[in-house]
Design an enzyme around this catalytic site. Structure first.
Site, PDB file in Angstrom:
ATOM      1  N   GLU A  46       0.860  -1.197   0.000  1.00 54.13           N
ATOM      2  CA  GLU A  46       0.000   0.000   0.000  1.00 54.13           C
ATOM      3  C   GLU A  46       0.896   1.248   0.000  1.00 54.13           C
ATOM      4  OE1 GLU A  46      -1.542   0.761   3.931  1.00 54.13           O
ATOM      5  OE2 GLU A  46      -3.410   1.613   3.140  1.00 54.13           O
ATOM      6  N   ASN A 105      -7.025   6.151  -1.633  1.00 50.08           N
ATOM      7  CA  ASN A 105      -5.927   5.225  -1.363  1.00 50.08           C
ATOM      8  C   ASN A 105      -6.159   4.040  -2.315  1.00 50.08           C
ATOM      9  OD1 ASN A 105      -4.144   3.350  -0.322  1.00 50.08           O
ATOM     10  ND2 ASN A 105      -4.563   3.856   1.812  1.00 50.08           N
ATOM     11  N   LYS A 122      -9.434   1.816  -1.910  1.00 51.49           N
ATOM     12  CA  LYS A 122      -9.644   1.258  -0.559  1.00 51.49           C
ATOM     13  C   LYS A 122     -10.985   1.702   0.020  1.00 51.49           C
ATOM     14  CE  LYS A 122      -7.040   1.176   3.855  1.00 51.49           C
ATOM     15  NZ  LYS A 122      -5.760   1.616   4.450  1.00 51.49           N
ATOM     16  N   GLU A 141      -6.044   8.616   7.823  1.00 50.49           N
ATOM     17  CA  GLU A 141      -6.568   8.193   6.508  1.00 50.49           C
ATOM     18  C   GLU A 141      -7.970   8.736   6.256  1.00 50.49           C
ATOM     19  OE1 GLU A 141      -5.805   4.426   4.662  1.00 50.49           O
ATOM     20  OE2 GLU A 141      -4.634   3.805   6.381  1.00 50.49           O
ATOM     21  N   CYS A 167      -4.821  -3.063   2.724  1.00 51.28           N
ATOM     22  CA  CYS A 167      -4.532  -2.997   4.158  1.00 51.28           C
ATOM     23  C   CYS A 167      -5.732  -3.277   5.045  1.00 51.28           C
ATOM     24  CB  CYS A 167      -3.872  -1.657   4.496  1.00 51.28           C
ATOM     25  SG  CYS A 167      -3.072  -1.757   6.115  1.00 51.28           S
ATOM     26  N   ASN A 192       0.321  -1.262   5.285  1.00 49.95           N
ATOM     27  CA  ASN A 192       1.212  -0.543   6.207  1.00 49.95           C
ATOM     28  C   ASN A 192       0.536  -0.666   7.576  1.00 49.95           C
ATOM     29  OD1 ASN A 192       3.235   1.678   4.737  1.00 49.95           O
ATOM     30  ND2 ASN A 192       1.439   1.240   3.505  1.00 49.95           N
TER      31      ASN A 192
HETATM   32  N1  CDV Z   1      -2.932   1.345   6.507  1.00 48.62           N
HETATM   33  C1  CDV Z   1      -3.861   0.676   7.206  1.00 48.62           C
HETATM   34  O1  CDV Z   1      -4.971   0.490   6.741  1.00 48.62           O
HETATM   35  N2  CDV Z   1      -3.493   0.259   8.462  1.00 48.62           N
HETATM   36  C2  CDV Z   1      -4.400  -0.418   9.327  1.00 48.62           C
HETATM   37  C3  CDV Z   1      -4.183  -0.112  10.773  1.00 48.62           C
HETATM   38  C4  CDV Z   1      -4.223   1.312  11.069  1.00 48.62           C
HETATM   39  C5  CDV Z   1      -5.259  -0.808  11.617  1.00 48.62           C
HETATM   40  C6  CDV Z   1      -4.323  -1.919   9.167  1.00 48.62           C
HETATM   41  O2  CDV Z   1      -5.395  -2.550   9.074  1.00 48.62           O
HETATM   42  O3  CDV Z   1      -3.249  -2.475   9.190  1.00 48.62           O
END
Ligand code: CDV
Length: 315
Positions: A46, A105, A122, A141, A167, A192
């Site tokens: 990501e 994103n 996303k 975010e 993510c 991430n």
């Molecule tokens: N970048 C993300 O979406 N990170 C989220 C954290 C913040 C919970 C994740 O699901 O890894």
């Protein structure tokens, strides 16, 4: 039987002032390493081109500087050119600025000819839209991105039905099911994950477990392969989870990154393996019971408990 060698290209930290060209040079090296091991598809993390900027409070031009217009721009072009030269496709996470100035994103799916096949934006944005007092690192975010407006598209690509998640999406069964119901055979995702993401030690200490738990469940319950690439290590003081993984429709991890830096993991995947699950235990058309799910009210937030169904009330 369709077999395909896939790769997750894990990336170590990208510094705040590291130019995109430097990140792209690292990605090109990872792509070459994956190609040397026979990979036809490489998944990057990501927001792979930059540091994870939602940890900072940014406004105006200082914020816009983290976003990309149409790709490939001049800095990302070497990645697309290398893909075409090697005959390797890839999935790239990046911060998208649309022609009308909206921010998402996003992840781009690029074919082995270096041409864009499709895009995902996303849906499940974590964090906050206002800075949180007392946090060592913000997670903004919700402030910087709109929720994805493309649904959960599935593309015919690389001999598979291919979907993407980004993510935090991986923690939501609905996201996986939307892909599973469309017959997705392979899901590519980048992440991430800061190790302090909830601020509660008893939850954050389980970050590695929850990462794999979510993806292994998504793979198994929807009979699909998962290729997941982390951006990880200590990035601008924030520790982020590694453990990039390739996961089979059985839910088993078949490859996992060992370190917290740039690293390629590969696996030869048999798409027929998912079919065996889809035709038996997870034959969704035969075994799901949508009628029994109708009582679920689609709404955001927890709020008051849902009213009990007539059966539960004994009516
Ligand atoms: N970048 C993300 O979406 N990170 C989220 C954290 C913040 C919970 C994740 O699901 O890894």
């Amino acid at each position: 039987m369709t077999r395909l060698i896939v790769a997750a290209a894990q990336m170590g930290p990208v510094a705040r002032h590291e130019p995109r060209s430097a990140a792209v040079a690292r990605m090109v090296a990872l792509m070459r390493a994956a190609h040397a091991r026979g990979a036809r598809l490489v998944v990057f993390p990501e927001l792979a081109l930059t540091s994870f900027f939602p940890r900072w409070i940014l406004e105006g031009d200082a914020l816009e500087a983290w976003f990309e217009g149409p790709l490939p721009g001049p800095e990302a072009r070497p990645l697309f050119e290398t893909a075409a030269a090697l005959g390797v496709g890839f999935v790239l996470g990046y911060a998208e600025r649309t022609a009308d100035g909206r921010h998402f994103n996003s992840a781009l799916l690029v074919g082995a000819d270096g041409q864009v096949i499709g895009r995902y934006r996303k849906v499940h944005l974590p964090g906050h839209d206002a800075p949180q007092p007392g946090r060592a690192f913000q997670h903004l975010e919700k402030r910087y991105f709109l929720p994805g407006d493309l649904g959960f598209p599935v593309f015919p690509a690389f001999g598979a039905r291919l979907g993407m998640l980004i993510c935090n999406d991986r923690r939501w069964p609905e996201a996986w099911r939307c892909l599973g119901l469309q017959g997705a055979e392979l899901v590519c995702l980048g992440y991430n994950t800061p190790l302090d993401h909830t601020g509660h030690a008893e939850i954050d200490s389980l970050s590695a477990f929850h990462n794999h738990l979510s993806m292994q469940a998504g793979a198994y319950q929807n009979a699909l392969w998962v290729v997941a690439a982390a951006k990880c290590g200590r990035e601008e003081g924030s520790d982020m989870l590694g453990q990039s993984a390739i996961i089979a429709p059985s839910g088993q991890i078949v490859a996992m990154a060992a370190g917290l830096d740039d690293e390629v993991i590969c696996a030869e995947i048999d798409l027929g393996m998912g079919r065996r699950y889809r035709e038996t235990i997870f034959d969704l058309a035969r075994h799901r019971e949508p009628g029994a799910y109708r009582l679920i009210v689609e709404r955001k937030g927890a709020g008051d408990p849902l009213p009990l169904s007539p059966a539960a009330r004994g009516a």
